[in-house]
Write a protein that holds these residues in place. Structure first.
Motif, PDB file in Angstrom:
ATOM      1  N   VAL A 296     -21.523   2.830   4.230  1.00 53.39           N
ATOM      2  CA  VAL A 296     -20.757   3.491   3.175  1.00 53.39           C
ATOM      3  C   VAL A 296     -21.506   4.757   2.785  1.00 53.39           C
ATOM      4  N   ILE A 297     -20.776   5.871   2.749  1.00 54.34           N
ATOM      5  CA  ILE A 297     -21.380   7.177   2.448  1.00 54.34           C
ATOM      6  C   ILE A 297     -20.703   7.748   1.206  1.00 54.34           C
ATOM      7  N   PHE A 298     -21.508   8.098   0.230  1.00 54.80           N
ATOM      8  CA  PHE A 298     -21.013   8.601  -1.046  1.00 54.80           C
ATOM      9  C   PHE A 298     -21.230  10.103  -1.163  1.00 54.80           C
ATOM     10  N   ASP A 299     -20.215  10.812  -1.609  1.00 57.20           N
ATOM     11  CA  ASP A 299     -20.438  12.117  -2.198  1.00 57.20           C
ATOM     12  C   ASP A 299     -21.210  11.873  -3.499  1.00 57.20           C
ATOM     13  N   MET A 300     -21.870  12.905  -4.003  1.00 61.12           N
ATOM     14  CA  MET A 300     -22.683  12.729  -5.211  1.00 61.12           C
ATOM     15  C   MET A 300     -21.899  13.059  -6.478  1.00 61.12           C
ATOM     16  N   ASP A 301     -21.647  14.337  -6.703  1.00 58.00           N
ATOM     17  CA  ASP A 301     -21.106  14.795  -7.986  1.00 58.00           C
ATOM     18  C   ASP A 301     -19.627  14.441  -8.149  1.00 58.00           C
ATOM     19  N   GLY A 302     -19.322  13.741  -9.246  1.00 59.49           N
ATOM     20  CA  GLY A 302     -17.944  13.356  -9.517  1.00 59.49           C
ATOM     21  C   GLY A 302     -17.519  12.091  -8.804  1.00 59.49           C
ATOM     22  N   THR A 303     -18.334  11.643  -7.856  1.00 61.81           N
ATOM     23  CA  THR A 303     -18.027  10.441  -7.079  1.00 61.81           C
ATOM     24  C   THR A 303     -18.992   9.319  -7.396  1.00 61.81           C
ATOM     25  N   LEU A 304     -20.261   9.564  -7.156  1.00 62.10           N
ATOM     26  CA  LEU A 304     -21.292   8.578  -7.430  1.00 62.10           C
ATOM     27  C   LEU A 304     -21.799   8.686  -8.865  1.00 62.10           C
ATOM     28  N   VAL A 305     -21.907   9.917  -9.361  1.00 61.58           N
ATOM     29  CA  VAL A 305     -22.389  10.149 -10.720  1.00 61.58           C
ATOM     30  C   VAL A 305     -21.386  10.992 -11.499  1.00 61.58           C
ATOM     31  N   ASP A 306     -21.394  10.823 -12.802  1.00 65.79           N
ATOM     32  CA  ASP A 306     -20.508  11.593 -13.689  1.00 65.79           C
ATOM     33  C   ASP A 306     -21.238  12.884 -14.063  1.00 65.79           C
ATOM     34  N   SER A 307     -21.082  13.915 -13.207  1.00 61.95           N
ATOM     35  CA  SER A 307     -21.900  15.117 -13.367  1.00 61.95           C
ATOM     36  C   SER A 307     -21.137  16.426 -13.267  1.00 61.95           C
ATOM     37  N   MET A 308     -19.837  16.394 -13.055  1.00 58.39           N
ATOM     38  CA  MET A 308     -19.124  17.659 -12.891  1.00 58.39           C
ATOM     39  C   MET A 308     -19.190  18.507 -14.155  1.00 58.39           C
ATOM     40  N   TRP A 309     -19.364  17.863 -15.308  1.00 61.00           N
ATOM     41  CA  TRP A 309     -19.492  18.619 -16.555  1.00 61.00           C
ATOM     42  C   TRP A 309     -20.721  19.522 -16.523  1.00 61.00           C
ATOM     43  N   VAL A 310     -21.762  19.098 -15.791  1.00 54.86           N
ATOM     44  CA  VAL A 310     -22.975  19.913 -15.696  1.00 54.86           C
ATOM     45  C   VAL A 310     -22.659  21.262 -15.080  1.00 54.86           C
ATOM     46  N   TRP A 311     -21.925  21.233 -13.969  1.00 54.37           N
ATOM     47  CA  TRP A 311     -21.658  22.476 -13.249  1.00 54.37           C
ATOM     48  C   TRP A 311     -20.628  23.326 -13.958  1.00 54.37           C
ATOM     49  N   THR A 312     -19.703  22.698 -14.672  1.00 58.87           N
ATOM     50  CA  THR A 312     -18.778  23.469 -15.497  1.00 58.87           C
ATOM     51  C   THR A 312     -19.552  24.245 -16.557  1.00 58.87           C
ATOM     52  N   ALA A 313     -20.516  23.582 -17.185  1.00 56.01           N
ATOM     53  CA  ALA A 313     -21.321  24.233 -18.220  1.00 56.01           C
ATOM     54  C   ALA A 313     -22.217  25.313 -17.631  1.00 56.01           C
ATOM     55  N   ILE A 314     -22.853  25.017 -16.487  1.00 55.92           N
ATOM     56  CA  ILE A 314     -23.764  25.980 -15.878  1.00 55.92           C
ATOM     57  C   ILE A 314     -23.008  27.194 -15.353  1.00 55.92           C
ATOM     58  N   ASP A 315     -21.869  26.952 -14.720  1.00 57.84           N
ATOM     59  CA  ASP A 315     -21.056  28.079 -14.245  1.00 57.84           C
ATOM     60  C   ASP A 315     -20.732  29.030 -15.387  1.00 57.84           C
ATOM     61  N   GLN A 316     -20.278  28.452 -16.504  1.00 57.45           N
ATOM     62  CA  GLN A 316     -19.879  29.297 -17.626  1.00 57.45           C
ATOM     63  C   GLN A 316     -21.087  30.026 -18.220  1.00 57.45           C
ATOM     64  N   GLU A 317     -22.207  29.320 -18.339  1.00 57.28           N
ATOM     65  CA  GLU A 317     -23.407  29.957 -18.877  1.00 57.28           C
ATOM     66  C   GLU A 317     -23.879  31.093 -17.971  1.00 57.28           C
ATOM     67  N   TYR A 318     -23.863  30.854 -16.690  1.00 57.58           N
ATOM     68  CA  TYR A 318     -24.301  31.872 -15.727  1.00 57.58           C
ATOM     69  C   TYR A 318     -23.360  33.078 -15.741  1.00 57.58           C
ATOM     70  N   ILE A 319     -22.069  32.806 -15.771  1.00 59.07           N
ATOM     71  CA  ILE A 319     -21.063  33.876 -15.828  1.00 59.07           C
ATOM     72  C   ILE A 319     -21.225  34.712 -17.088  1.00 59.07           C
ATOM     73  N   ASP A 320     -21.451  34.032 -18.212  1.00 62.24           N
ATOM     74  CA  ASP A 320     -21.636  34.751 -19.478  1.00 62.24           C
ATOM     75  C   ASP A 320     -22.931  35.554 -19.485  1.00 62.24           C
ATOM     76  N   ASN A 321     -24.004  34.964 -18.947  1.00 60.62           N
ATOM     77  CA  ASN A 321     -25.292  35.651 -18.942  1.00 60.62           C
ATOM     78  C   ASN A 321     -25.246  36.978 -18.197  1.00 60.62           C
ATOM     79  N   TYR A 322     -24.477  36.992 -17.115  1.00 60.77           N
ATOM     80  CA  TYR A 322     -24.434  38.188 -16.271  1.00 60.77           C
ATOM     81  C   TYR A 322     -23.129  38.966 -16.416  1.00 60.77           C
ATOM     82  N   HIS A 323     -22.309  38.572 -17.404  1.00 58.41           N
ATOM     83  CA  HIS A 323     -21.077  39.301 -17.734  1.00 58.41           C
ATOM     84  C   HIS A 323     -20.172  39.459 -16.502  1.00 58.41           C
ATOM     85  N   LEU A 324     -19.948  38.354 -15.825  1.00 56.75           N
ATOM     86  CA  LEU A 324     -19.139  38.357 -14.615  1.00 56.75           C
ATOM     87  C   LEU A 324     -17.682  38.068 -14.938  1.00 56.75           C
TER      88      LEU A 324
END
Length: 223
Positions: free
Chosen positions: A8-36
């Motif tokens: 059995v092979i698991f994807d990690m984010d959103g499948t094995l662990v509840d972590s997609m919120w991390v990347w949503t937050a980081i994406d937004q923070e990174y986008i805001d930091n660099y005014h993208l």
């Protein structure tokens, strides 16, 4: 679902662990930091990309960024490490399920688009690093999901033919990667990909809301 399955092979984010919120937050923070200003298809464009491919996407899309590929990856790593080691947890029923299939002699692996160090440190923090026989990442193969490369690499590491592997995935591009590898795929419910549920059901062989459903045989058989 587990009949004639040797690994059995698991994807990690959103499948094995509840972590997609991390990347949503980081994406937004990174986008805001660099005014993208990101395109409308931003999230669908990067779905399934490896950690390295996503960083390259940022370089190609935002030439004003004053960083190299490795600098972007390192910044993301530092932004996410604390969250992954303190605030990210396994999905409901996942540990019980993994321990049970290992008891049955089924091998286990992870095939992820995430960074290897981040995955390893997160698993260690949760106390489950020893439950997986192999970890394969999209940065270690030629092509990210939906190409089958990372799942084929995991199967090779597990010494298991693809037809005897079962994949758990939470997004369409990941489901396609498993299917393109010649494996059976169970789609896993996750809040982040819920708007894509119809597509997930169209592509996958099975659907589950949480891992307890597999052991008590209340998962859905699709198709």
């Amino acid at each position: 679902m587990l009949e004639q399955i040797e690994a059995v092979i698991f994807d990690m984010d959103g499948t094995l662990v509840d972590s997609m919120w991390v990347w949503t937050a980081i994406d937004q923070e990174y986008i805001d930091n660099y005014h993208l200003t990101v395109p409308e298809d931003f999230h669908t464009a990067i779905e399934g990309m490896s950690y390295t491919e996503t960083a390259q996407y940022f370089l190609d899309s935002f030439p004003q960024l004053p960083h190299t590929l490795d600098e972007i990856k390192q910044e993301w790593f530092q932004m996410s490490l604390d969250k992954y080691t303190h605030d990210v947890h396994l999905k409901e029923g996942a540990e019980t399920f993994i321990r049970e299939i290992r008891r049955r002699g089924i091998r286990t692996g992870i095939a992820t688009s995430n960074d290897r160090k981040l995955v390893e440190q997160s698993l260690q923090a949760m106390g489950v690093a020893g439950l997986f026989d192999t970890i394969s990442t999209g940065c270690e193969v030629k092509r990210g999901k939906p190409a089958p490369d990372v799942y084929l690499k995991a199967a090779e590491n597990l010494k298991t033919p693809p037809r005897e592997c079962l994949v758990f995935e939470d997004v369409p591009m990941g489901i396609l990667a498993g299917k393109n590898a010649g494996m059976k795929v169970c789609a896993v419910d996750d809040w982040f990909s819920r708007p894509q549920e119809a597509k997930k059901r169209q592509l996958a062989d099975y659907y589950t809301h949480h891992y307890d459903e597999i052991l008590n045989h209340t998962f859905e058989v699709l198709g």
